[in-house]
Design an enzyme around this catalytic site. Structure first.
Site, PDB file in Angstrom:
ATOM      1  CG  ASP A 254      34.325  32.974  21.760  1.00 30.19           C
ATOM      2  OD1 ASP A 254      34.290  33.458  22.416  1.00 30.19           O
ATOM      3  OD2 ASP A 254      35.189  32.763  20.988  1.00 30.19           O
TER       4      ASP A 254
ATOM      5  CD  GLU B 111      31.805  37.393  26.734  1.00 25.29           C
ATOM      6  OE1 GLU B 111      31.757  37.538  25.688  1.00 25.29           O
ATOM      7  OE2 GLU B 111      32.557  36.073  27.820  1.00 25.29           O
TER       8      GLU B 111
ATOM      9  CG  ASP C  61      40.083  35.841  24.064  1.00 23.43           C
ATOM     10  OD1 ASP C  61      40.258  34.100  23.896  1.00 23.43           O
ATOM     11  OD2 ASP C  61      40.120  36.241  23.626  1.00 23.43           O
TER      12      ASP C  61
END
Ligand code: MIG
Length: 638
Positions: free
Chosen positions: A310, A313, A423
């Site tokens: 997770d 980025e 999300d």
């Protein structure tokens, strides 16, 4: 003619490792692109008929035409159609005007802008901040051939363990072994099949990566094996940031090894994410990658055999530098009299604190000797985190199949893991977005993919969950996940648990078909989920279809994605057998002719269309993937 690829070189490209097959560099420019080095653009005229496919996980449709997309992996939970970037950068596009088609891969690790009929409805213009890249031009007769050739050059897609095709339950909020056990118990009590329960960030000690809080999980190893004995895999979340905490061995080792990203002055970047102040491992450095990858062994030694990566980025809540800039700005405002412009300035300052572009220019990577500023290679970060894990599994767990998927992605990562689409919201429009994202992800090699079923943010409803499941039955990754603070959405929280059981059982009955189709697509560089116009290219009615998909070789699906709808319109490009499933054994069939139809689908009904000459194999219902009898199947003939 088999499809063919040509490679072109511009400037001084950074080697991304996205493409695996070495293709000689051709002289000149790609036949189909007008290259303007001064403007740093590559463009191409589009005819009225041209459909532009590709770009993997993005906003908007299967046909990407009519918008500006920016490849720059973004931690942004607002997946609205006005956005330009999501978590992924998959710079592959395919243009098809119905008679001729071609594909392009822009192998560039920094920002890439795809203006696909945004500025000029008939022009596609791809631009770069730095025009240092390889362009691959793929010519072929059909979209399917072009995708196959593209997939050949980027290498084989990741195949997860079979159990990863089961149903998974997740929620940000499960904290203890007891919480996880309770989820499994409730599913078992209701006889709803399940193979995975996910552990979100609260399992760690102070959000320290590769730790498990001993108070919440007194004996992790025993707990993991207790769960495994009942056929359930626990799958923890892994974040890249390493907490700055003297004495924490991952931090100490990383510092000593020089494995963290540094600023211009040679000191480590300090950013704040969940653990508080952290350093980012430099995944673009092969030593750091190896070091971080080896740490997964701590978890696999506990019996854990699945991970979701997770925040890669990477997401940045703030850095000290940004924070002090914000404070300074606020102090200035405080000393002036607040007027309306001050009010907007105030809000702007608050919004600038996370994922600030300036922060991505503040640190560097050591790409095995080459120092490169992060923003130039931003889109490689998650790829190399996934790669760190994937390579380590091969090294440290030979022969073991491990589930791995990531939030952010770049082409190349598809060889090591899958993706989930991040999300999303519990919105009907996001169920439709999920439908549109799947074929695009498949084109770019990310076969093992899916969305948070039921929606992550906002409160779901029972009917949205039901309809979403009716689609997720066909996505390789099938996980119900939701955010802290939202309505609880485990299936046992709702009233119609019998319907939910029937739907999840249907998924399990279809796993022999889904798994076979998936593995075949992975091995033959094909797509598991395809747009209608790929297979029915000469049927003009299929060119606009964005809400029906082909799944494997034998079926078409047409999910319901509108609230309160009791059915929907479908277009059949040929005669098909329509199966209306209520459960594995309760269904009716009807032959429908080519053309438009309205089909009735009650809330608990799933539509499957079997293609002529094909048949749909079905297993007996099972509670775990491991209990499915793959040999004794019944077949519904098309
Ligand atoms: O800042 O781990 O996309 O699935 O539940 C939020 C907590 C961090 C973002 C992930 C989401 C996960 C959440 N994470």
């Amino acid at each position: 003619m088999a499809a063919e690829t040509k490679r072109f070189r511009y400037g001084d490209p950074i080697e991304t490792d996205a493409v695996m097959v070495e293709i000689p560099v051709s002289a000149g420019d790609p036949a189909g692109l007008k290259v303007d080095p001064g403007a740093k653009t590559m463009s191409r005229k589009m005819s009225e008929e041209t459909i532009v496919y590709g770009l993997g996980e993005t906003v908007r449709g299967i046909n990407k035409r009519g918008w500006l997309y920016k490849s720059f992996n973004a931690d942004d939970p607002h997946h609205e159609e006005g956005k330009n970037s999501l978590y992924a950068s998959q710079n592959f596009i395919l243009l098809d005007d119905g008679t001729s088609c071609c594909g392009y891969y822009f192998d560039h690790p920094g920002a890439v802008y795809f203006d696909i009929g945004y500025t000029d409805i008939d022009m596609m213009t791809v631009s770069f901040d730095d025009m240092d890249l390889y362009v691959y031009e793929i010519e072929g007769d059909t979209p399917i051939e072009i995708v196959r050739e593209f997939r050949r050059i980027i290498g084989p897609s990741y195949i997860p363990p079979k159990w990863a095709f089961g149903y998974g339950q997740s929620r940000w909020g499960y904290k203890t072994a007891g919480d996880i056990r309770e989820v499994a118990d409730k599913y078992d009590e209701l006889d709803i099949p399940i193979d995975m329960v996910y552990m979100d960030i609260d399992y760690m000690t102070d959000f320290k990566v590769f730790t498990v809080d001993p108070e919440k999980f007194p004996n992790t190893k025993d707990f993991v094996s207790e769960m495994k004995e009942r056929g359930i895999h626990v799958v923890p979340n892994t974040d890249p940031g390493v907490k700055i905490e003297p004495g924490y061995d991952v931090y100490e080792e990383g510092l000593k090894g020089g494995y963290f990203c540094k600023k211009e002055d040679g000191t480590e970047l300090v950013a704040a994410v969940w653990p508080g102040k952290i350093h980012f491992p430099d995944f673009l450095n092969s030593d750091a990658r190896r070091w971080f990858g080896d740490k997964y062994k701590r978890m696999t030694d506990l019996g854990i055999d699945g991970f979701w990566n997770d925040m890669n980025e990477p997401a940045i809540f703030y850095t000290d530098e940004t924070l002090s800039g914000v404070y300074e700005g606020l102090d200035k405002l405080r000393n002036e009299e607040m007027d309306i412009w001050g009010f907007f300035k105030f809000k702007e300052l608050m919004d600038s604190i996370d994922n600030n572009p300036e922060d991505y220019r503040r640190f560097y990577h050591d790409m095995d000797g080459k120092k490169i500023r992060h923003d130039k290679v931003h889109n490689l970060y998650s790829f190399n985190m996934t790669r760190a894990a994937g390579e380590a599994f091969k090294r440290n767990n030979p022969g073991q199949e491990i589930l791995l998927f990531s939030r952010a992605s770049f082409i190349g990562a598809h060889r090591y893991g899958g993706v989930w689409t991040g999300d999303n919201m519990s919105w009907w429009s996001h169920l439709l977005l999920n439908i549109k994202q799947m074929p695009s992800l498949n084109m770019t090699g990310f076969l093992y993919s899916g969305a948070d079923t039921g929606g992550f943010g906002a409160d779901t409803t029972e009917d949205l969950m039901m309809r979403w499941i009716e689609f997720s039955i066909f996505t390789p990754l099938f996980r119900n996940h939701s955010a802290l603070g939202t309505r609880e959405q485990e299936l046992y929280r709702f009233k119609r648990t019998d319907d939910f059981r029937h739907l999840i059982e249907l998924r399990y009955a279809l796993i022999p078909y889904i798994y076979d189709a998936f593995v075949k697509a992975a091995k033959e560089n094909d797509m598991y989920i395809r747009p209608m116009a790929f297979d029915y290219r000469s049927d003009p009615n299929c060119r606009d279809i964005e809400d029906q998909l082909l799944v494997g070789d034998s079926i078409m699906i047409a999910p319901v994605y509108e609230q309160n709808a009791k059915g929907r319109f479908v277009y059949l490009p040929e005669k098909m057998k329509f199966v209306r499933f209520r459960s594995v054994d309760d269904y009716d069939v009807e032959i429908l002719n080519k053309g438009n139809h309205h089909i009735d689908l009650a809330l608990n009904e799933v539509a499957v269309f079997i293609l002529p000459g094909h048949s749909l194999p079905m297993a007996k219902p099972a509670k775990r993937v491991g209990e499915i009898d793959f040999e004794n199947l019944k077949y519904i003939e098309g």
